[in-house]
Motif scaffolding. Sequence first.
Motif, PDB file in Angstrom:
ATOM      1  N   TYR A   1      -0.590  -3.837   9.786  1.00  0.00           N
ATOM      2  CA  TYR A   1      -1.372  -4.397   8.683  1.00  0.00           C
ATOM      3  C   TYR A   1      -0.504  -5.133   7.665  1.00  0.00           C
ATOM      4  CZ  TYR A   1      -5.428  -1.420   9.962  1.00  0.00           C
ATOM      5  OH  TYR A   1      -6.480  -0.803  10.599  1.00  0.00           O
ATOM      6  N   GLU A   2       0.585  -4.513   7.253  1.00  0.00           N
ATOM      7  CA  GLU A   2       1.374  -5.119   6.185  1.00  0.00           C
ATOM      8  C   GLU A   2       1.935  -6.475   6.614  1.00  0.00           C
ATOM      9  OE1 GLU A   2       5.010  -4.178   3.047  1.00  0.00           O
ATOM     10  OE2 GLU A   2       4.313  -2.601   4.397  1.00  0.00           O
TER      11      GLU A   2
ATOM     12  N   LEU B   1      -0.961  -8.972   6.574  1.00  0.00           N
ATOM     13  CA  LEU B   1      -1.333  -9.341   5.208  1.00  0.00           C
ATOM     14  C   LEU B   1      -0.295 -10.283   4.600  1.00  0.00           C
ATOM     15  CD1 LEU B   1      -2.511  -5.817   4.010  1.00  0.00           C
ATOM     16  CD2 LEU B   1      -3.989  -7.824   4.260  1.00  0.00           C
ATOM     17  N   ARG B   2       0.973  -9.945   4.747  1.00  0.00           N
ATOM     18  CA  ARG B   2       2.017 -10.797   4.185  1.00  0.00           C
ATOM     19  C   ARG B   2       2.087 -12.148   4.896  1.00  0.00           C
ATOM     20  NH1 ARG B   2       4.590  -8.274   0.299  1.00  0.00           N
ATOM     21  NH2 ARG B   2       4.711  -5.979   0.288  1.00  0.00           N
TER      22      ARG B   2
ATOM     23  N   ALA C   1      -4.462   3.932   8.127  1.00  0.00           N
ATOM     24  CA  ALA C   1      -3.497   3.302   7.226  1.00  0.00           C
ATOM     25  C   ALA C   1      -3.658   3.770   5.789  1.00  0.00           C
ATOM     26  CB  ALA C   1      -3.634   1.780   7.303  1.00  0.00           C
ATOM     27  N   ASN C   2      -4.889   4.041   5.387  1.00  0.00           N
ATOM     28  CA  ASN C   2      -5.162   4.396   3.990  1.00  0.00           C
ATOM     29  C   ASN C   2      -4.946   5.868   3.678  1.00  0.00           C
ATOM     30  OD1 ASN C   2      -5.810   1.808   3.347  1.00  0.00           O
ATOM     31  ND2 ASN C   2      -8.020   2.103   3.380  1.00  0.00           N
TER      32      ASN C   2
ATOM     33  N   THR D   1       2.524   4.083   1.036  1.00  0.00           N
ATOM     34  CA  THR D   1       2.029   3.180   2.092  1.00  0.00           C
ATOM     35  C   THR D   1       0.747   2.495   1.645  1.00  0.00           C
ATOM     36  OG1 THR D   1       3.007   4.539   3.830  1.00  0.00           O
ATOM     37  CG2 THR D   1       1.223   3.056   4.476  1.00  0.00           C
TER      38      THR D   1
ATOM     39  N   GLN E   1       1.633  -0.148  -0.868  1.00  0.00           N
ATOM     40  CA  GLN E   1       2.282  -1.311  -0.248  1.00  0.00           C
ATOM     41  C   GLN E   1       1.256  -2.267   0.362  1.00  0.00           C
ATOM     42  OE1 GLN E   1       5.060   0.410   2.504  1.00  0.00           O
ATOM     43  NE2 GLN E   1       6.370   1.227   0.879  1.00  0.00           N
ATOM     44  N   LEU E   2       0.199  -1.706   0.971  1.00  0.00           N
ATOM     45  CA  LEU E   2      -0.834  -2.556   1.556  1.00  0.00           C
ATOM     46  C   LEU E   2      -1.587  -3.316   0.468  1.00  0.00           C
ATOM     47  CD1 LEU E   2      -2.242  -0.159   4.304  1.00  0.00           C
ATOM     48  CD2 LEU E   2      -0.782  -2.171   4.628  1.00  0.00           C
ATOM     49  N   GLN E   3      -1.900  -2.650  -0.637  1.00  0.00           N
ATOM     50  CA  GLN E   3      -2.574  -3.337  -1.736  1.00  0.00           C
ATOM     51  C   GLN E   3      -1.684  -4.443  -2.297  1.00  0.00           C
ATOM     52  OE1 GLN E   3      -5.769  -2.210  -2.081  1.00  0.00           O
ATOM     53  NE2 GLN E   3      -5.149  -0.715  -0.541  1.00  0.00           N
TER      54      GLN E   3
ATOM     55  N   TYR F   1      -7.737  -7.121   1.706  1.00  0.00           N
ATOM     56  CA  TYR F   1      -7.663  -5.951   2.569  1.00  0.00           C
ATOM     57  C   TYR F   1      -8.896  -5.122   2.267  1.00  0.00           C
ATOM     58  CZ  TYR F   1      -6.039  -1.427   4.367  1.00  0.00           C
ATOM     59  OH  TYR F   1      -5.930  -0.233   5.033  1.00  0.00           O
TER      60      TYR F   1
END
Length: 372
Positions: free
Chosen positions: A114-115, A118-119, A131-132, A138, A141-143, A153
């Motif tokens: 995911y990361e 997203l990036r 993931a959440n 973690t 980092q995703l947010q 996301y």
Amino acid sequence: MTSHSFSTSRSAAPSTSSPPIRVYVAGVGDVGAALLRQIDAREENGQDLRLIGACTSRRAAWVAPDRGPEALLTGLEEAAPPDWPAIVDRLTQETPRPLVFVDATGSPDVAAHYEVLLRGGVHVVTPSKLANTRSQSTFDQLQAAAAEAGVQYRYETTVGAGLPVVQTVRDLVATGDRVHSIRGGVSGTLTFLFSALRDGASFSEAVRAAVDRGYAEPDVRDDLSGTDVARKFLILARTASYAVEPSDVQVESLVPDPLADHSYDAFLDRLSTVDPHWRERSTAAAVEDAVLQYVGHFSPEGIEVGVESVPGDTAFGQLGAQENLFEITTDRYADVPLVVRGPGAGPSVTAAGVLADVLTVAREAGSSLPPT
């Protein structure tokens, strides 16, 4: 592979200066297949979603945007196993934007990407809780990755299937409200089980009925453990801007300790040994005009999930099979909680929630998609 039926004719796409929303779907089980049908229906109506590829745990295929889900599923039957580094590279480096990656796999290996996605400028939508519900860092980092890349996301269906629970909490926080508590019956399997107990079934009979009707996980102990409920409340607490680690959650498991290590068949065969315990608890509750319900509760002091005795004439006491109920108390909703209630399980309901997240991404990305 399960046979799926889709229409094959294609309506002409509407003329628009906005780019189409491209969608990649990882996971074509019950939820993923339902999502493909719903995307196909929108495409048939001339609405601008473009399915570009999909994968299962064993196969991955790409498809031309005008060929649709049926061609994609045929391609999956003939394709090679998924090469995740190559898939991620193609999505982040080669695929035109806007692009939405949908993860309906429930696989930790997929969630680990995911990361990077997203990036790389890819919107991510998922019904998977994995993931959440790892460490708080973690989740953060995703947010941060989504915010820094200017993508979304979205994970509405991780908590209430198609119910707008996550977005409600997000909106409350975004508008300056503060969440004080969330109380809920949030497992469709467990609300079914306790409604069956309420109607006179034994505990083992209720569990077997949930299994036979397809309401439970492949191993019903995954439902009975309370882990799914705990994960949902962890996600809600974090969405409400509280920092909570998985180890902070207190969980009451309904899996009897003596049966925890048995084979699945042996577990089901011997589950009747705990029927007297549950009959005694149900009888004790009935003396107080109450019933048993599996309830989760979040407050700034922590998260607890387990069985409660609740008044029979309340909303929690009358929850029907597979219903979810959330009561949210905030600064604004202090005297009377904000309530979200409705079906909280099922592939079509969950897929519709995933599609709603995709369409939200589409509208906010500037697509010409009409409102749902």
